[in-house]
Design an enzyme around this catalytic site. Structure first.
Site, PDB file in Angstrom:
ATOM      1  N   ASP A  71       0.809  -1.227   0.000  1.00 36.36           N
ATOM      2  CA  ASP A  71       0.000   0.000   0.000  1.00 36.36           C
ATOM      3  C   ASP A  71       0.835   1.267   0.000  1.00 36.36           C
ATOM      4  OD1 ASP A  71       0.917   0.095   2.602  1.00 36.36           O
ATOM      5  OD2 ASP A  71      -1.035  -0.267   3.531  1.00 36.36           O
TER       6      ASP A  71
ATOM      7  N   ASP B 215       0.311 -10.926   6.163  1.00 35.88           N
ATOM      8  CA  ASP B 215      -0.017 -10.180   4.955  1.00 35.88           C
ATOM      9  C   ASP B 215       1.326  -9.802   4.312  1.00 35.88           C
ATOM     10  OD1 ASP B 215      -1.701  -8.970   3.135  1.00 35.88           O
ATOM     11  OD2 ASP B 215      -2.198  -7.256   4.404  1.00 35.88           O
TER      12      ASP B 215
END
Ligand SMILES: *[C@@H]1O[C@H](CO)[C@@H](O)[C@H](O)[C@H]1NC(C)=O
Length: 338
Positions: free
Chosen positions: A36, A147
Protein backbone atom coordinates in the site's frame (compact mmCIF):
# COMPACT_ATOMS: atom_id res chain seq x y z
CA UNK A 1 -4.57 -5.76 4.08
CA UNK A 2 -2.42 -3.65 6.27
CA UNK A 3 -4.18 -0.72 7.70
CA UNK A 4 -2.35 1.93 9.58
CA UNK A 5 -5.20 3.79 11.15
CA UNK A 6 -6.99 0.85 12.68
CA UNK A 7 -4.01 0.11 14.77
CA UNK A 8 -5.09 2.24 17.64
CA UNK A 9 -8.06 0.08 18.36
CA UNK A 10 -6.13 -3.10 17.78
CA UNK A 11 -3.35 -1.97 20.10
CA UNK A 12 -5.82 -1.05 22.79
CA UNK A 13 -7.50 -4.40 22.43
CA UNK A 14 -4.33 -6.42 22.39
CA UNK A 15 -2.31 -4.56 25.01
CA UNK A 16 -4.08 -6.30 27.85
CA UNK A 17 -3.16 -9.72 26.56
CA UNK A 18 0.44 -8.98 25.62
CA UNK A 19 1.76 -10.79 28.67
CA UNK A 20 0.29 -14.03 27.42
CA UNK A 21 2.80 -14.19 24.63
CA UNK A 22 6.21 -15.64 25.17
CA UNK A 23 9.02 -15.37 22.66
CA UNK A 24 8.84 -18.15 20.15
CA UNK A 25 5.29 -17.94 18.83
CA UNK A 26 4.37 -20.75 16.46
CA UNK A 27 1.33 -22.27 14.87
CA UNK A 28 -0.61 -22.49 11.66
CA UNK A 29 -1.86 -19.51 9.77
CA UNK A 30 -2.87 -17.88 6.56
CA UNK A 31 -1.29 -15.43 4.16
CA UNK A 32 -2.50 -12.61 1.99
CA UNK A 33 -0.52 -10.00 0.11
CA UNK A 34 -0.43 -6.23 -0.06
CA UNK A 35 1.65 -3.26 -1.03
CA UNK A 36 0.00 0.00 0.00
CA UNK A 37 3.11 2.25 0.08
CA UNK A 38 2.00 3.53 3.51
CA UNK A 39 4.22 3.98 6.55
CA UNK A 40 4.08 0.62 8.34
CA UNK A 41 2.89 0.59 11.93
CA UNK A 42 6.14 -0.75 13.39
CA UNK A 43 7.80 2.42 12.10
CA UNK A 44 6.26 4.41 14.94
CA UNK A 45 8.08 4.91 18.22
CA UNK A 46 7.27 2.81 21.25
CA UNK A 47 5.50 -0.03 19.48
CA UNK A 48 7.97 -2.54 20.89
CA UNK A 49 11.37 -2.66 22.56
CA UNK A 50 13.59 -2.38 19.50
CA UNK A 51 16.86 -0.77 18.40
CA UNK A 52 14.90 1.70 16.28
CA UNK A 53 11.54 1.64 14.55
CA UNK A 54 11.25 0.29 11.00
CA UNK A 55 12.83 2.63 8.44
CA UNK A 56 10.51 4.66 6.27
CA UNK A 57 11.16 6.66 3.13
CA UNK A 58 10.16 9.97 1.67
CA UNK A 59 8.11 10.24 -1.48
CA UNK A 60 11.31 9.77 -3.52
CA UNK A 61 12.13 6.51 -1.74
CA UNK A 62 15.00 7.95 0.31
CA UNK A 63 15.19 6.88 3.95
CA UNK A 64 13.86 9.56 6.29
CA UNK A 65 16.12 10.43 9.20
CA UNK A 66 13.15 11.36 11.38
CA UNK A 67 10.85 8.69 9.99
CA UNK A 68 9.45 7.58 13.33
CA UNK A 69 7.95 11.01 13.89
CA UNK A 70 6.77 11.50 10.33
CA UNK A 71 3.11 11.15 9.46
CA UNK A 72 2.20 8.50 6.91
CA UNK A 73 1.89 9.54 3.30
CA UNK A 74 -1.47 7.80 3.50
CA UNK A 75 -2.55 10.37 6.05
CA UNK A 76 -1.30 13.47 4.22
CA UNK A 77 2.18 13.06 5.65
CA UNK A 78 5.62 12.45 4.22
CA UNK A 79 6.46 8.86 5.17
CA UNK A 80 6.08 5.89 2.82
CA UNK A 81 7.14 2.27 2.85
CA UNK A 82 10.67 1.92 1.48
CA UNK A 83 10.83 -0.07 -1.74
CA UNK A 84 13.58 -2.35 -0.42
CA UNK A 85 11.17 -3.86 2.10
CA UNK A 86 10.24 -6.20 -0.74
CA UNK A 87 10.64 -9.97 -0.91
CA UNK A 88 13.49 -11.79 -2.60
CA UNK A 89 14.61 -15.35 -3.26
CA UNK A 90 17.59 -16.49 -1.22
CA UNK A 91 17.66 -19.80 -3.08
CA UNK A 92 15.17 -22.13 -4.71
CA UNK A 93 13.48 -23.08 -1.44
CA UNK A 94 14.01 -20.04 0.80
CA UNK A 95 12.84 -16.45 0.43
CA UNK A 96 13.13 -13.44 2.71
CA UNK A 97 10.68 -10.59 3.04
CA UNK A 98 8.43 -8.51 5.23
CA UNK A 99 4.85 -8.74 6.37
CA UNK A 100 2.02 -7.14 8.25
CA UNK A 101 1.08 -9.67 10.88
CA UNK A 102 -1.40 -10.50 13.53
CA UNK A 103 -0.38 -13.32 15.86
CA UNK A 104 -2.87 -15.01 18.10
CA UNK A 105 -2.73 -13.67 21.64
CA UNK A 106 -0.05 -11.11 20.81
CA UNK A 107 0.20 -7.44 20.05
CA UNK A 108 2.58 -5.17 18.26
CA UNK A 109 4.84 -5.17 21.31
CA UNK A 110 5.38 -8.89 20.79
CA UNK A 111 5.63 -8.99 17.02
CA UNK A 112 6.98 -5.68 15.73
CA UNK A 113 10.34 -6.49 14.11
CA UNK A 114 10.16 -10.15 15.15
CA UNK A 115 10.87 -12.69 12.42
CA UNK A 116 8.86 -15.75 11.54
CA UNK A 117 9.85 -18.68 9.40
CA UNK A 118 6.86 -19.61 7.30
CA UNK A 119 6.60 -23.03 5.70
CA UNK A 120 3.98 -22.91 2.99
CA UNK A 121 1.51 -25.73 3.34
CA UNK A 122 -0.70 -25.32 0.28
CA UNK A 123 -0.54 -24.42 -3.41
CA UNK A 124 2.33 -25.27 -5.74
CA UNK A 125 4.86 -23.79 -3.32
CA UNK A 126 3.99 -26.13 -0.44
CA UNK A 127 7.24 -27.01 1.30
CA UNK A 128 9.04 -23.80 0.39
CA UNK A 129 10.03 -21.53 3.26
CA UNK A 130 10.08 -17.80 3.74
CA UNK A 131 11.40 -15.79 6.65
CA UNK A 132 9.52 -12.55 7.16
CA UNK A 133 10.16 -9.70 9.52
CA UNK A 134 6.99 -8.17 10.94
CA UNK A 135 6.93 -4.49 9.99
CA UNK A 136 3.25 -3.78 10.16
CA UNK A 137 -0.10 -4.95 11.36
CA UNK A 138 -3.67 -4.32 10.35
CA UNK A 139 -7.00 -4.17 12.08
CA UNK A 140 -8.49 -6.27 9.31
CA UNK A 141 -6.07 -9.15 9.81
CA UNK A 142 -7.30 -12.38 11.35
CA UNK A 143 -5.44 -14.29 13.97
CA UNK A 144 -2.18 -15.80 12.69
CA UNK A 145 -2.37 -13.96 9.41
CA UNK A 146 0.72 -12.88 7.50
CA UNK A 147 -0.02 -10.18 4.95
CA UNK A 148 3.07 -10.46 2.76
CA UNK A 149 4.49 -7.18 1.50
CA UNK A 150 4.73 -7.74 -2.28
CA UNK A 151 4.77 -4.82 -4.72
CA UNK A 152 1.66 -5.13 -6.86
CA UNK A 153 -0.10 -7.21 -4.21
CA UNK A 154 -2.99 -4.77 -3.83
CA UNK A 155 -3.21 -1.61 -1.77
CA UNK A 156 -6.09 -2.65 0.46
CA UNK A 157 -7.95 0.11 2.22
CA UNK A 158 -5.23 2.76 2.12
CA UNK A 159 -3.31 3.71 -0.97
CA UNK A 160 -0.08 5.67 -0.87
CA UNK A 161 1.09 4.27 -4.20
CA UNK A 162 -0.75 6.77 -6.37
CA UNK A 163 0.89 9.69 -4.55
CA UNK A 164 4.29 8.07 -4.32
CA UNK A 165 4.60 6.29 -7.64
CA UNK A 166 1.76 7.49 -9.81
CA UNK A 167 -0.04 4.15 -9.60
CA UNK A 168 -3.65 3.96 -10.83
CA UNK A 169 -6.19 5.49 -8.47
CA UNK A 170 -6.87 2.25 -6.62
CA UNK A 171 -3.35 0.90 -6.98
CA UNK A 172 -1.97 -1.56 -9.49
CA UNK A 173 -4.53 -4.23 -10.33
CA UNK A 174 -7.34 -5.03 -7.94
CA UNK A 175 -7.52 -3.08 -4.71
CA UNK A 176 -7.38 -6.43 -2.92
CA UNK A 177 -4.95 -8.92 -4.43
CA UNK A 178 -3.40 -6.53 -6.90
CA UNK A 179 -2.26 -7.52 -10.36
CA UNK A 180 -3.37 -10.92 -11.61
CA UNK A 181 -0.71 -11.45 -14.24
CA UNK A 182 2.89 -10.40 -14.52
CA UNK A 183 2.82 -6.77 -15.57
CA UNK A 184 5.78 -5.98 -13.33
CA UNK A 185 7.77 -4.44 -16.16
CA UNK A 186 5.35 -1.51 -16.08
CA UNK A 187 6.15 -0.84 -12.41
CA UNK A 188 8.60 1.71 -11.05
CA UNK A 189 12.08 0.23 -11.34
CA UNK A 190 12.55 0.06 -7.56
CA UNK A 191 9.50 -2.17 -7.20
CA UNK A 192 10.03 -4.48 -10.15
CA UNK A 193 12.17 -7.19 -8.58
CA UNK A 194 9.80 -7.61 -5.63
CA UNK A 195 6.87 -7.73 -8.04
CA UNK A 196 8.62 -10.31 -10.23
CA UNK A 197 9.34 -12.46 -7.18
CA UNK A 198 5.64 -13.19 -6.90
CA UNK A 199 5.61 -14.72 -10.34
CA UNK A 200 8.86 -16.67 -10.19
CA UNK A 201 9.88 -17.95 -6.75
CA UNK A 202 6.35 -17.59 -5.32
CA UNK A 203 4.88 -19.15 -8.48
CA UNK A 204 1.91 -16.82 -8.39
CA UNK A 205 0.57 -18.67 -5.36
CA UNK A 206 -2.75 -17.28 -4.16
CA UNK A 207 -2.77 -16.82 -0.41
CA UNK A 208 -1.09 -20.08 0.60
CA UNK A 209 -1.50 -21.35 4.13
CA UNK A 210 1.52 -21.66 6.40
CA UNK A 211 2.99 -23.21 9.47
CA UNK A 212 5.06 -20.63 11.28
CA UNK A 213 7.66 -20.42 13.99
CA UNK A 214 9.35 -17.37 15.39
CA UNK A 215 13.06 -17.30 14.63
CA UNK A 216 15.99 -14.98 15.24
CA UNK A 217 16.00 -12.46 12.42
CA UNK A 218 18.50 -12.80 9.59
CA UNK A 219 20.70 -9.70 9.47
CA UNK A 220 19.82 -9.37 5.79
CA UNK A 221 16.29 -8.41 6.88
CA UNK A 222 17.14 -6.17 9.82
CA UNK A 223 19.70 -4.34 7.66
CA UNK A 224 16.84 -3.11 5.51
CA UNK A 225 14.51 -2.06 8.31
CA UNK A 226 17.14 -0.97 10.85
CA UNK A 227 14.94 -2.63 13.46
CA UNK A 228 16.20 -5.30 15.86
CA UNK A 229 14.24 -6.45 18.88
CA UNK A 230 16.01 -5.95 22.19
CA UNK A 231 17.99 -9.01 23.21
CA UNK A 232 18.20 -10.37 19.70
CA UNK A 233 21.37 -10.74 17.64
CA UNK A 234 20.53 -11.11 13.97
CA UNK A 235 22.15 -14.05 12.20
CA UNK A 236 24.19 -14.32 9.03
CA UNK A 237 25.39 -11.70 6.64
CA UNK A 238 23.69 -8.34 6.44
CA UNK A 239 24.20 -8.28 2.71
CA UNK A 240 21.17 -9.68 0.98
CA UNK A 241 22.33 -12.70 -0.95
CA UNK A 242 20.03 -13.78 -3.70
CA UNK A 243 19.99 -16.63 -6.11
CA UNK A 244 20.97 -14.29 -8.91
CA UNK A 245 23.82 -12.81 -6.92
CA UNK A 246 25.04 -16.24 -5.95
CA UNK A 247 25.10 -17.31 -9.58
CA UNK A 248 26.79 -14.08 -10.65
CA UNK A 249 29.39 -14.34 -7.96
CA UNK A 250 30.02 -17.98 -8.79
CA UNK A 251 30.40 -17.08 -12.44
CA UNK A 252 32.91 -14.35 -11.54
CA UNK A 253 34.89 -16.84 -9.50
CA UNK A 254 34.68 -19.25 -12.37
CA UNK A 255 36.20 -16.79 -14.80
CA UNK A 256 38.99 -15.90 -12.44
CA UNK A 257 39.76 -19.39 -11.25
CA UNK A 258 43.08 -20.80 -12.31
CA UNK A 259 42.09 -24.42 -11.92
CA UNK A 260 39.90 -26.08 -14.52
CA UNK A 261 38.52 -28.31 -11.83
CA UNK A 262 37.60 -25.37 -9.65
CA UNK A 263 35.89 -23.76 -12.61
CA UNK A 264 33.97 -26.92 -13.24
CA UNK A 265 32.95 -27.17 -9.63
CA UNK A 266 31.85 -23.57 -9.49
CA UNK A 267 29.84 -23.95 -12.67
CA UNK A 268 28.30 -27.08 -11.33
CA UNK A 269 27.27 -25.33 -8.15
CA UNK A 270 25.89 -22.39 -10.12
CA UNK A 271 23.91 -24.68 -12.39
CA UNK A 272 22.30 -26.28 -9.39
CA UNK A 273 21.38 -22.84 -8.05
CA UNK A 274 23.41 -23.68 -5.02
CA UNK A 275 23.42 -20.91 -2.51
CA UNK A 276 26.92 -19.50 -2.37
CA UNK A 277 27.21 -17.18 0.54
CA UNK A 278 27.47 -16.23 4.18
CA UNK A 279 29.34 -18.08 6.82
CA UNK A 280 27.37 -21.24 7.40
CA UNK A 281 29.40 -24.41 7.39
CA UNK A 282 26.19 -26.30 6.69
CA UNK A 283 25.85 -24.33 3.48
CA UNK A 284 29.41 -25.17 2.57
CA UNK A 285 28.79 -28.83 3.29
CA UNK A 286 25.67 -29.00 1.21
CA UNK A 287 27.42 -27.20 -1.60
CA UNK A 288 30.30 -29.63 -1.32
CA UNK A 289 27.82 -32.49 -1.55
CA UNK A 290 26.50 -30.96 -4.72
CA UNK A 291 29.99 -30.83 -6.11
CA UNK A 292 30.71 -34.41 -5.11
CA UNK A 293 27.57 -35.67 -6.73
CA UNK A 294 28.29 -33.93 -10.00
CA UNK A 295 29.99 -36.06 -12.56
CA UNK A 296 32.62 -33.74 -13.92
CA UNK A 297 35.98 -35.22 -14.80
CA UNK A 298 39.11 -33.13 -14.59
CA UNK A 299 41.81 -35.04 -16.46
CA UNK A 300 44.41 -32.31 -16.08
CA UNK A 301 43.86 -31.84 -12.40
CA UNK A 302 46.82 -33.91 -11.30
CA UNK A 303 48.34 -31.77 -8.58
CA UNK A 304 45.21 -31.02 -6.66
CA UNK A 305 43.85 -34.50 -7.28
CA UNK A 306 46.82 -35.99 -5.49
CA UNK A 307 45.99 -34.18 -2.30
CA UNK A 308 42.27 -33.55 -2.44
CA UNK A 309 39.20 -35.66 -2.76
CA UNK A 310 37.35 -32.62 -3.99
CA UNK A 311 37.80 -28.91 -4.38
CA UNK A 312 35.07 -26.91 -2.79
CA UNK A 313 34.52 -23.55 -4.42
CA UNK A 314 32.53 -22.43 -1.47
CA UNK A 315 34.46 -20.24 0.84
CA UNK A 316 33.53 -19.19 4.31
CA UNK A 317 32.45 -15.68 3.62
CA UNK A 318 30.59 -13.78 0.99
CA UNK A 319 33.68 -11.68 0.38
CA UNK A 320 35.84 -14.69 -0.16
CA UNK A 321 33.47 -16.08 -2.77
CA UNK A 322 34.41 -13.27 -5.07
CA UNK A 323 38.08 -13.68 -4.35
CA UNK A 324 39.74 -16.79 -5.80
CA UNK A 325 42.84 -16.18 -3.69
CA UNK A 326 40.90 -17.04 -0.57
CA UNK A 327 39.14 -20.09 -1.92
CA UNK A 328 39.38 -22.95 0.52
CA UNK A 329 40.47 -26.37 -0.58
CA UNK A 330 39.38 -29.33 1.42
CA UNK A 331 41.70 -32.31 1.77
CA UNK A 332 40.86 -35.90 2.54
CA UNK A 333 40.58 -35.26 6.25
CA UNK A 334 38.14 -32.48 5.67
CA UNK A 335 40.53 -29.87 6.97
CA UNK A 336 41.03 -26.54 5.33
CA UNK A 337 44.17 -25.57 3.51
CA UNK A 338 44.69 -22.39 1.61
C1 LIG B 1 18.60 -21.97 1.23
O1 LIG B 1 19.01 -20.96 2.15
C2 LIG B 1 18.71 -21.29 3.49
C3 LIG B 1 19.06 -20.08 4.33
O2 LIG B 1 20.39 -19.70 4.14
C4 LIG B 1 19.48 -22.53 3.91
O3 LIG B 1 19.17 -22.87 5.23
C5 LIG B 1 19.07 -23.67 2.99
O4 LIG B 1 19.87 -24.81 3.29
C6 LIG B 1 19.29 -23.27 1.53
N1 LIG B 1 18.75 -24.31 0.68
C7 LIG B 1 19.35 -24.72 -0.43
C8 LIG B 1 18.62 -25.74 -1.23
O5 LIG B 1 20.43 -24.29 -0.80
Amino acid sequence: MAVFSRILSLSALAASSAYLVSAGASGSGTTTRYWDCCKPSCAWNDKADVSSPVSVCDIDDNVLSDGADATSGCDSGTAYMCSDQSPWAVNSTMAYGFAAVSISGGSESSWCCACYELTFTSTAIAGKKMIVQATNTGGDLSSNQFDLAIPGGGVGIYNGCTDEWGAPSSGWGAQYGGISSNTCSTFPTALQSGCEWRFDWFEGADNPTVDFVQVTCPAALTAKTGCVRDGETPTGSSSASTMAEAATSAAASSVAASSDATSAAVSSAADANTYVATSSSAVAESAAATVESSSYVAPSFSVAAATSSYVAPISTSATAVASPSSTYYYDDEGECEL
